[in-house]
Design an enzyme around this catalytic site. Sequence first.
Site, mmCIF file in Angstrom:
data_model
loop_
_atom_site.group_PDB
_atom_site.id
_atom_site.type_symbol
_atom_site.label_atom_id
_atom_site.label_comp_id
_atom_site.label_asym_id
_atom_site.label_seq_id
_atom_site.Cartn_x
_atom_site.Cartn_y
_atom_site.Cartn_z
ATOM 1 C CB SER A 238 -0.982 0.196 1.182
ATOM 2 O OG SER A 238 -0.216 -0.257 2.377
ATOM 3 C CG HIS A 268 -0.843 -5.205 2.205
ATOM 4 N ND1 HIS A 268 -0.011 -4.877 3.325
ATOM 5 C CD2 HIS A 268 -0.829 -4.025 1.564
ATOM 6 C CE1 HIS A 268 0.313 -3.556 3.550
ATOM 7 N NE2 HIS A 268 -0.188 -3.019 2.345
ATOM 8 C CG HIS A 315 6.481 -8.903 9.569
ATOM 9 N ND1 HIS A 315 7.593 -8.076 8.768
ATOM 10 C CD2 HIS A 315 5.556 -8.261 9.437
ATOM 11 C CE1 HIS A 315 7.053 -6.757 8.352
ATOM 12 N NE2 HIS A 315 5.755 -6.825 8.945
ATOM 13 N NE ARG A 324 2.598 -3.578 12.974
ATOM 14 C CZ ARG A 324 2.473 -3.760 11.703
ATOM 15 N NH1 ARG A 324 1.764 -2.870 10.758
ATOM 16 N NH2 ARG A 324 2.876 -4.777 10.943
ATOM 17 C CG ASP A 370 -2.557 -8.625 9.730
ATOM 18 O OD1 ASP A 370 -3.336 -7.755 9.941
ATOM 19 O OD2 ASP A 370 -1.939 -9.206 8.825
#
Length: 435
Positions: A238, A268, A315, A324, A370
Amino acid sequence: MTLKARLLEKIQEHRPRTQKLNKEFGDVVIDQVTISQALGGARDIHALVTDISYLDYQEGIRFRGKNIPETFAALPKAAGGEYPTVESFWHFLLTGEVPTQEETDEIVSDFQARAEVPEYVYDVIRALPKDSHPMVMLSAAVLSMQKDSKFAAAYHGTKKTDYWDPMFEDASDLVARLPRIAAFIYRHKYKNGDIIPAKPGLDLGANFAHMMGIDKPYDDVARMYFILHSDHESGNVSAHTTHLVASALSDAYYSFSAGLNGLAGPLHGLANQEVLDWILKFQKQLDGAEATEENVKKALWDTLNAGQVIPGYGHAILRKTDPRYTAQMEFCLNHLPTDPLFKLVNMIYKVAPGVLTEQGKTKNPWPNVDAQSGVIQWYYGLREYDFYTVLFGVGRALGVLANITWDRALGYPLERPKSVTTAMLEEWAAKGGRK
């Protein structure tokens, strides 16, 4: 001093640095490219420049030099909230400076003035089939506003060194409007069109929670979520797509809409939707039993032995637990420690790295962002998880739009990598390298 005036000062300070590097040290080699990198999606090739965020292999993301806990601690918090306002974070991303409360309040007011969404944008969303994916609705809504782009209108009469100014205006308009567009999509698609109007005087996160119809502390969830998902340096799909399209001097609407289309891919942003779907199915597998190390380990091995992956783990860059993920886990420990879904996710976190290490097929057996994010949304009643990527998109706007504002400020050129053929790679391989 306004944010725009301070940004101009920072731009004028920064331009000589890049100009000197390009003029005096342009021939210095900073990386080499291997055949596996050329065939592997340009993975880990050092070829992009951004000062807004940096992703360290071990430490994770740093925003303007600060890690996530430092960022949360430094920025002004919303009144009565645990997390900083998105507005203060926007100032921080653009300037690298922690704003005062007064400067933050000024941006809150500025965003409220910019946030009114043209009615035709809602008409575009309504005109789409109701079963369209919410990311289609978001991307189409963003693109529909292009006709009002200040950058596109100013382009022919503006000096190249001033391109950043109308790009900043478009970027600020977009960041301010996106929460209203996203909330409208949610209420239109999932709540029978029962739209909740924005409320004057609220910061961006609080207003988003209000328009979604979700009570406190979801305002803090929104602030945290948008900041955590804002930027992950320039190489992810993105961010890179937005930068690439903007390098053609396309405006923020064209560029960000393109970036959203990349974010919608299952490798993504769509991954958070897929992770929660997998966790819910995993929960059913346990058939009401309390999650333990034994039954979770068995279920994980069953998943792997069936030829499936454990979503939310691994990752492209990181080689440890995504900070995160950790930030969201800490929120859960404070606000929903006994929630069954969170307890399952936490048990997976304890067990999965060992299972994946034993399997030996992954370089990084640790969770990414995620693996945790959907659980929080689910807990606060946002059960329509195909909407989760829209939330990601609202947050990602902060980083990518700050980046393309700086791209124009520093006069970065049209991006145009050179391609080679498979035959050329085979020839270099036979020779042991390019001569």
